[in-house]
Design a protein around this motif. Structure first.
Motif, PDB file in Angstrom:
ATOM      1  N   ASP A  22       7.628   9.158   2.016  1.00 32.77           N
ATOM      2  CA  ASP A  22       8.938   8.307   1.523  1.00 32.77           C
ATOM      3  C   ASP A  22       9.224   7.070   2.291  1.00 32.77           C
ATOM      4  O   ASP A  22      10.161   6.412   1.964  1.00 32.77           O
ATOM      5  CB  ASP A  22      10.233   9.304   1.280  1.00 32.77           C
ATOM      6  CG  ASP A  22      10.188  10.045   2.511  1.00 32.77           C
ATOM      7  OD1 ASP A  22       9.601   9.834   3.555  1.00 32.77           O
ATOM      8  OD2 ASP A  22      10.545  11.331   2.318  1.00 32.77           O
ATOM      9  N   ASP A  23       8.609   6.772   3.406  1.00 32.77           N
ATOM     10  CA  ASP A  23       8.760   5.683   4.160  1.00 32.77           C
ATOM     11  C   ASP A  23       7.568   4.891   4.228  1.00 32.77           C
ATOM     12  O   ASP A  23       7.169   4.189   4.988  1.00 32.77           O
ATOM     13  CB  ASP A  23       9.272   5.902   5.599  1.00 32.77           C
ATOM     14  CG  ASP A  23       8.200   6.938   6.149  1.00 32.77           C
ATOM     15  OD1 ASP A  23       7.004   7.064   5.725  1.00 32.77           O
ATOM     16  OD2 ASP A  23       8.700   7.656   7.378  1.00 32.77           O
ATOM     17  N   SER A  24       6.642   4.842   3.257  1.00 28.08           N
ATOM     18  CA  SER A  24       5.425   4.021   3.247  1.00 28.08           C
ATOM     19  C   SER A  24       5.087   3.560   1.910  1.00 28.08           C
ATOM     20  O   SER A  24       5.639   4.075   0.915  1.00 28.08           O
ATOM     21  CB  SER A  24       4.278   4.722   3.934  1.00 28.08           C
ATOM     22  OG  SER A  24       4.028   5.680   2.789  1.00 28.08           O
ATOM     23  N   TYR A  25       4.244   2.550   1.764  1.00 28.97           N
ATOM     24  CA  TYR A  25       3.650   2.058   0.525  1.00 28.97           C
ATOM     25  C   TYR A  25       2.483   1.164   0.705  1.00 28.97           C
ATOM     26  O   TYR A  25       2.137   0.704   1.734  1.00 28.97           O
ATOM     27  CB  TYR A  25       4.783   1.429  -0.426  1.00 28.97           C
ATOM     28  CG  TYR A  25       5.325  -0.252   0.373  1.00 28.97           C
ATOM     29  CD1 TYR A  25       4.573  -1.251   0.286  1.00 28.97           C
ATOM     30  CD2 TYR A  25       6.202  -0.089   1.111  1.00 28.97           C
ATOM     31  CE1 TYR A  25       4.699  -2.467   0.864  1.00 28.97           C
ATOM     32  CE2 TYR A  25       6.730  -1.260   1.851  1.00 28.97           C
ATOM     33  CZ  TYR A  25       6.056  -2.288   1.646  1.00 28.97           C
ATOM     34  OH  TYR A  25       6.513  -3.672   2.052  1.00 28.97           O
ATOM     35  N   TRP A  26       1.734   1.324  -0.394  1.00 32.95           N
ATOM     36  CA  TRP A  26       0.412   0.429  -0.374  1.00 32.95           C
ATOM     37  C   TRP A  26       0.502  -0.852  -0.633  1.00 32.95           C
ATOM     38  O   TRP A  26       1.400  -1.329  -1.534  1.00 32.95           O
ATOM     39  CB  TRP A  26      -0.747   0.937  -1.315  1.00 32.95           C
ATOM     40  CG  TRP A  26      -0.907   2.394  -0.921  1.00 32.95           C
ATOM     41  CD1 TRP A  26      -0.345   3.527  -0.924  1.00 32.95           C
ATOM     42  CD2 TRP A  26      -2.109   2.785  -0.328  1.00 32.95           C
ATOM     43  NE1 TRP A  26      -1.106   4.675  -0.440  1.00 32.95           N
ATOM     44  CE2 TRP A  26      -2.233   4.201  -0.091  1.00 32.95           C
ATOM     45  CE3 TRP A  26      -3.457   2.108   0.230  1.00 32.95           C
ATOM     46  CZ2 TRP A  26      -3.475   4.564   0.736  1.00 32.95           C
ATOM     47  CZ3 TRP A  26      -4.438   2.600   0.814  1.00 32.95           C
ATOM     48  CH2 TRP A  26      -4.433   4.021   1.031  1.00 32.95           C
ATOM     49  N   THR A  27       0.002  -1.978   0.136  1.00 31.25           N
ATOM     50  CA  THR A  27       0.250  -3.249  -0.277  1.00 31.25           C
ATOM     51  C   THR A  27      -0.643  -3.802  -1.339  1.00 31.25           C
ATOM     52  O   THR A  27      -1.610  -3.283  -1.855  1.00 31.25           O
ATOM     53  CB  THR A  27      -0.271  -4.128   0.940  1.00 31.25           C
ATOM     54  OG1 THR A  27      -1.612  -4.137   1.330  1.00 31.25           O
ATOM     55  CG2 THR A  27       0.555  -3.679   2.219  1.00 31.25           C
ATOM     56  N   GLU A  28      -0.048  -4.962  -1.777  1.00 29.94           N
ATOM     57  CA  GLU A  28      -0.628  -5.521  -3.243  1.00 29.94           C
ATOM     58  C   GLU A  28      -2.257  -5.724  -3.233  1.00 29.94           C
ATOM     59  O   GLU A  28      -2.662  -6.333  -2.130  1.00 29.94           O
ATOM     60  CB  GLU A  28      -0.005  -6.965  -3.429  1.00 29.94           C
ATOM     61  CG  GLU A  28      -0.546  -7.537  -4.658  1.00 29.94           C
ATOM     62  CD  GLU A  28       0.226  -8.904  -5.059  1.00 29.94           C
ATOM     63  OE1 GLU A  28      -0.396  -9.606  -5.647  1.00 29.94           O
ATOM     64  OE2 GLU A  28       1.294  -9.056  -4.409  1.00 29.94           O
ATOM     65  N   GLY A  29      -2.926  -5.078  -4.235  1.00 27.72           N
ATOM     66  CA  GLY A  29      -4.439  -5.245  -4.292  1.00 27.72           C
ATOM     67  C   GLY A  29      -4.990  -4.064  -3.446  1.00 27.72           C
ATOM     68  O   GLY A  29      -6.247  -3.724  -4.048  1.00 27.72           O
ATOM     69  N   SER A  30      -4.518  -3.444  -2.717  1.00 28.82           N
ATOM     70  CA  SER A  30      -5.118  -2.208  -2.057  1.00 28.82           C
ATOM     71  C   SER A  30      -5.616  -1.083  -3.012  1.00 28.82           C
ATOM     72  O   SER A  30      -6.661  -0.440  -2.998  1.00 28.82           O
ATOM     73  CB  SER A  30      -4.326  -1.587  -0.834  1.00 28.82           C
ATOM     74  OG  SER A  30      -4.083  -2.467   0.078  1.00 28.82           O
ATOM     75  N   LEU A  31      -4.823  -0.649  -4.020  1.00 27.08           N
ATOM     76  CA  LEU A  31      -5.276   0.299  -4.714  1.00 27.08           C
ATOM     77  C   LEU A  31      -6.492  -0.171  -5.767  1.00 27.08           C
ATOM     78  O   LEU A  31      -7.172   0.721  -5.943  1.00 27.08           O
ATOM     79  CB  LEU A  31      -4.088   1.018  -5.598  1.00 27.08           C
ATOM     80  CG  LEU A  31      -2.874   1.541  -4.739  1.00 27.08           C
ATOM     81  CD1 LEU A  31      -1.747   2.198  -5.489  1.00 27.08           C
ATOM     82  CD2 LEU A  31      -3.652   2.626  -3.895  1.00 27.08           C
TER      83      LEU A  31
END
Length: 296
Positions: free
Chosen positions: A105-114
């Motif tokens: 809940d305190d993180s996310y994947w940056t644009e393009g990574s997934l």
């Protein structure tokens, strides 16, 4: 939440990573496990660029209802009890995509990574898990775990897209759903803290590649306050010893038990209460996996 790392470039990117990639992928689901952290969810959920399944560990702060109202596209799964890291298993089971990314809940994947991760899984059928470069806080400081993975102490399997790993941060991995479910996911008995080691051993033993790919990037914004360090140390010590009992040679178990007695005697008692269960589920690692674990 704006991403202050936009100007920061991941290191050691392979040539293909420079190619433009659609930032969204219908082949990846993001599974977020949470408990009583509604404020963090409202900061990070808007940053996700793929379908999200939020698995709530019996929160008491109204998180499930608040998220459902504010983000109607997000599937919210309300658990009746706190399952710790194993809550992610429920999210993976519900995912309808071949690949699943984990986030806290305190993180996310940056644009393009997934999208890059999905392309890797498509290209490498033996790839079971990829772990990303983690940038911490507003300053985008590289996490020491990423530096250790980049050093490639285990080398890389021939033809693999990156160095082999036998450990990772759970908020920074994408898994092949089939591979994750094949080994049973995160072990509920371990709950939290150090639960990744057993999963890594079991996936490697099953023949899957686990690789570090620094062109995949996760932003992580942990808050140091509000955590009980003594309790965490006890749980981590317990999980190290339980994992050793479950998978490591007898000599390693004895040495780990001695270290646990020195570092956290209460953890030894915790293991004693679960010892019958651990012995019933003991499956020593094959020599090749044990050699890699011992090298680390």
């Amino acid at each position: 939440m704006k991403d202050p790392s936009q100007a920061a470039e991941p290191v050691n990117d392979p040539a293909w990573a420079a190619e433009p990639v659609n930032p969204e992928s219908s082949r990846v689901t993001v599974v977020v496990a949470t408990r009583d952290r509604r404020d963090r969810l409202f900061e990070t959920l808007p940053e996700h660029r793929a379908p999200v399944i939020l698995v709530d560990n019996a929160s008491t702060d109204g998180s499930p209802a608040a998220v459902t109202e504010a983000f109607p596209a997000i599937e919210v799964v309300r658990l009746g009890e706190n399952r710790g890291a194993a809550a992610r298993n429920e999210g993976v089971r519900r995912a309808g995509t071949p690949y699943v990314a984990f986030a806290d809940d305190d993180s996310y994947w940056t644009e393009g990574s997934l999208a890059r991760a999905a392309a890797l899984f498509d290209a490498y059928p033996r790839l079971g898990l990829v772990t990303a470069q983690v940038l911490v806080g507003p300053s985008a400081r590289p996490d020491p775990v990423s530096a250790a993975q980049a050093a490639a102490p285990l080398g890389a399997p021939v033809g693999a897209p990156g160095p082999a790993v036998l450990g990772f941060l759970s908020c920074a991995v994408v898994v092949r759903r089939e591979a994750f479910l094949q080994v049973g996911g995160f072990e509920p008995k371990l709950f939290v803290y150090g639960e990744e080691a057993l999963l890594a051993m079991d996936m490697t033993t099953a023949g899957w590649w686990l690789c570090y790919v620094p062109s995949l990037v996760v932003r992580h914004f942990p808050r140091p306050a509000g955590r009980d360090g003594t309790t965490r140390d006890r749980i981590e010590a317990r999980n190290r010893l339980l994992t050793a009992v479950l998978r490591r040679p007898t000599g390693v178990v004895v040495r780990t038990a001695a270290a646990t007695l020195r570092e956290s005697p209460p953890a030894l008692w915790d293991v004693a209460r679960s010892l019958r269960w651990a012995l019933r589920h003991r499956r020593p690692l094959p020599p090749s996996t044990e050699a890699a674990v011992a090298r680390l």
